[in-house]
Write an enzyme that holds these catalytic residues in place. Structure first.
Site, PDB file in Angstrom:
ATOM      1  N   TYR A 172      85.587  41.334  47.183  1.00 30.43           N
ATOM      2  CA  TYR A 172      84.882  42.583  47.538  1.00 30.43           C
ATOM      3  C   TYR A 172      85.529  43.248  48.756  1.00 30.43           C
ATOM      4  O   TYR A 172      85.753  44.460  48.773  1.00 30.43           O
ATOM      5  CB  TYR A 172      83.418  42.226  47.804  1.00 30.43           C
ATOM      6  CG  TYR A 172      82.510  43.364  48.188  1.00 30.43           C
ATOM      7  CD1 TYR A 172      81.983  44.216  47.220  1.00 30.43           C
ATOM      8  CD2 TYR A 172      82.149  43.558  49.520  1.00 30.43           C
ATOM      9  CE1 TYR A 172      81.116  45.240  47.587  1.00 30.43           C
ATOM     10  CE2 TYR A 172      81.282  44.566  49.885  1.00 30.43           C
ATOM     11  CZ  TYR A 172      80.769  45.411  48.914  1.00 30.43           C
ATOM     12  OH  TYR A 172      79.909  46.421  49.277  1.00 30.43           O
ATOM     13  N   LYS A 176      87.279  46.841  49.096  1.00 30.27           N
ATOM     14  CA  LYS A 176      86.729  47.863  50.007  1.00 30.27           C
ATOM     15  C   LYS A 176      87.760  48.306  51.046  1.00 30.27           C
ATOM     16  O   LYS A 176      87.773  49.468  51.447  1.00 30.27           O
ATOM     17  CB  LYS A 176      85.467  47.321  50.692  1.00 30.27           C
ATOM     18  CG  LYS A 176      84.271  47.166  49.741  1.00 30.27           C
ATOM     19  CD  LYS A 176      83.966  48.451  49.008  1.00 30.27           C
ATOM     20  CE  LYS A 176      82.546  48.501  48.459  1.00 30.27           C
ATOM     21  NZ  LYS A 176      82.311  49.714  47.640  1.00 30.27           N
TER      22      LYS A 176
HETATM   23  N1  NAD Z   1      73.739  48.409  50.513  1.00 29.25           N
HETATM   24  C1  NAD Z   1      74.616  48.244  51.506  1.00 29.25           C
HETATM   25  O1  NAD Z   1      74.256  47.931  52.668  1.00 29.25           O
HETATM   26  C2  NAD Z   1      76.065  48.440  51.247  1.00 29.25           C
HETATM   27  C3  NAD Z   1      76.983  48.075  52.258  1.00 29.25           C
HETATM   28  C4  NAD Z   1      78.324  48.304  52.054  1.00 29.25           C
HETATM   29  C5  NAD Z   1      78.769  48.909  50.887  1.00 29.25           C
HETATM   30  N2  NAD Z   1      77.871  49.218  49.897  1.00 29.25           N
HETATM   31  C6  NAD Z   1      78.390  49.855  48.686  1.00 29.25           C
HETATM   32  O2  NAD Z   1      77.558  50.955  48.356  1.00 29.25           O
HETATM   33  C7  NAD Z   1      77.618  51.192  46.946  1.00 29.25           C
HETATM   34  C8  NAD Z   1      76.201  51.249  46.380  1.00 29.25           C
HETATM   35  O3  NAD Z   1      75.594  49.983  46.543  1.00 29.25           O
HETATM   36  P1  NAD Z   1      74.011  49.730  46.509  1.00 29.25           P
HETATM   37  O4  NAD Z   1      73.725  48.876  47.677  1.00 29.25           O
HETATM   38  O5  NAD Z   1      73.281  51.011  46.319  1.00 29.25           O
HETATM   39  O6  NAD Z   1      73.909  48.781  45.216  1.00 29.25           O
HETATM   40  P2  NAD Z   1      73.094  48.923  43.829  1.00 29.25           P
HETATM   41  O7  NAD Z   1      73.361  47.670  43.083  1.00 29.25           O
HETATM   42  O8  NAD Z   1      71.678  49.290  44.106  1.00 29.25           O
HETATM   43  O9  NAD Z   1      73.772  50.144  43.088  1.00 29.25           O
HETATM   44  C9  NAD Z   1      75.026  50.079  42.462  1.00 29.25           C
HETATM   45  C10 NAD Z   1      74.954  50.832  41.148  1.00 29.25           C
HETATM   46  O10 NAD Z   1      76.267  50.890  40.556  1.00 29.25           O
HETATM   47  C11 NAD Z   1      76.104  50.782  39.145  1.00 29.25           C
HETATM   48  N3  NAD Z   1      77.359  50.345  38.515  1.00 29.25           N
HETATM   49  C12 NAD Z   1      77.939  49.114  38.592  1.00 29.25           C
HETATM   50  N4  NAD Z   1      79.082  49.089  37.875  1.00 29.25           N
HETATM   51  C13 NAD Z   1      79.235  50.337  37.336  1.00 29.25           C
HETATM   52  C14 NAD Z   1      80.240  50.931  36.513  1.00 29.25           C
HETATM   53  N5  NAD Z   1      81.297  50.226  36.100  1.00 29.25           N
HETATM   54  N6  NAD Z   1      80.082  52.232  36.158  1.00 29.25           N
HETATM   55  C15 NAD Z   1      79.001  52.941  36.579  1.00 29.25           C
HETATM   56  N7  NAD Z   1      78.022  52.422  37.340  1.00 29.25           N
HETATM   57  C16 NAD Z   1      78.144  51.138  37.734  1.00 29.25           C
HETATM   58  C17 NAD Z   1      74.980  49.766  38.982  1.00 29.25           C
HETATM   59  O11 NAD Z   1      74.372  49.854  37.696  1.00 29.25           O
HETATM   60  C18 NAD Z   1      74.040  50.154  40.124  1.00 29.25           C
HETATM   61  O12 NAD Z   1      73.011  51.039  39.709  1.00 29.25           O
HETATM   62  C19 NAD Z   1      78.453  50.053  46.373  1.00 29.25           C
HETATM   63  O13 NAD Z   1      79.792  50.487  46.230  1.00 29.25           O
HETATM   64  C20 NAD Z   1      78.375  48.991  47.454  1.00 29.25           C
HETATM   65  O14 NAD Z   1      79.455  48.092  47.405  1.00 29.25           O
HETATM   66  C21 NAD Z   1      76.540  48.987  50.055  1.00 29.25           C
END
Ligand code: NAD
Length: 299
Positions: A172, A176
């Protein structure tokens, strides 16, 4: 008052839940027409359920906004192309691409499987490259047609896990950090046609992060995804057309601008490895250390 993104057409990938859903809702509130993309996968990327994307669209419409569902897999070349093409077909144009979709398959390096590595690199890195590549081709044609800059924006999603380095997430974090590098390079390439490319490093309470740490109710409130989306929506607006190639941290109490790799101490090249070692030992105490997960230098 007109919305910050009035009339702009925006794609948000992975917008059925979590951060993407919040970005889509705020974009629509600020006047954008939104394509809500999501395959509805589990956190590890398995499974399919389009009802989440449909729910985000229903929320936007209920609030008086304009949105459609898209169920393409952004990590597939053909799926990403269809996402861009069908958006342009439906709304007549594309102004904003928010690459947010993501999955997790955490494991310590010594135990990580090939599948765990490939799946995470595929969804994050190719899932950022493929939609951006097809959108860039569309914008280059449009720029030729109109004979000037297209005023478009790409916002990618990086993470402190990649830019600072988190144990247990080589897959991951590498994806990133790759997304941050992709952002800087794509920004340099697309500047001349009027496309900004920035990245977000969010911090929010979603199903991806829940249960990772003990939080007080106040901390949970500070980690609401609603604190992250204003950064994204500003970067998506035409007002931000002079900001590009940057990584912004947002959520859990702060917004911040991250600084990238830069050359620290240097000396003239040498042919003897022992001499190189001696020089490194002289230089190492003089340069800044890599930061910890809080973005601050380690001691
Ligand atoms: N939540 C945090 O604190 C945090 C921190 C750092 C980075 N992120 C990044 O933020 C982004 C959103 O994460 P989140 O926390 O909302 O997670 P989440 O799991 O709630 O949402 C991610 C969404 O992406 C969709 N998805 C996965 N693979 C897919 C694909 N191939 N095509 C289309 N849709 C797809 C999933 O169905 C899901 O609804 C991600 O890239 C995550 O790595 C989140």
């Amino acid at each position: 008052m007109a919305g910050l993104c009035e009339g702009r057409v925006a794609i948000v990938t992975g917008a059925g839940r979590g951060l993407g859903r919040q970005h889509a809702l705020l974009l629509a509130k600020e006047g954008a027409k939104v394509v809500v993309n999501d395959i509805g996968a589990n956190v590890d990327g398995t499974g399919r359920d389009e009802s989440h994307a449909a729910q985000t669209v229903a929320e936007i419409k209920k609030a008086g906004g304009d949105a459609i569902v898209n169920g393409d897999d952004v990590s597939s070349w053909a799926g990403a192309k269809n996402l861009i093409d069908s958006t342009v077909k439906h709304y007549g144009k594309l102004d904003v691409l928010i690459n947010n979709a993501g999955i997790l398959r955490d494991r310590m390096l010594v135990n990580m499987t090939e599948d765990e590595w490939d799946a995470v690199i595929q969804v994050h890195l190719k899932g950022t490259f493929a939609p951006t590549r097809h959108a860039a081709a569309y914008w280059r044609e449009k720029s030729k047609e109109i004979g000037g800059p297209v005023k478009a924006a790409v916002i990618n999603t990086s993470s402190t896990s990649g830019i600072y380095g988190n144990v247990g997430q080589t897959n991951y974090g590498a994806a990133k950090a790759g997304i941050a590098a992709f952002t800087v390079i794509a920004a340099r390439e697309l500047r001349r046609i009027g496309v900004t490319v920035n990245a977000l490093s969010p911090s929010a309470q979603t199903r991806m992060t829940e249960g990772l740490r003990e939080l007080t109710p106040e901390q949970v409130a500070m980690r609401d995804p609603k604190w992250v989306s204003p950064t994204v929506v500003y970067l998506a607006s035409e007002e931000a057309s002079d900001i590009t190639g940057r990584v912004f941290q947002a959520g859990f109490g702060r917004i911040a601008i991250c600084e990238g790799w830069r050359r620290g101490a240097e000396v003239a090249q040498v042919s003897d490895p022992r001499e190189a070692g001696r020089l490194f030992r002289e230089m190492l105490p003089k340069v800044r250390k890599n930061s910890g997960m809080d973005g601050i230098e380690l001691d």
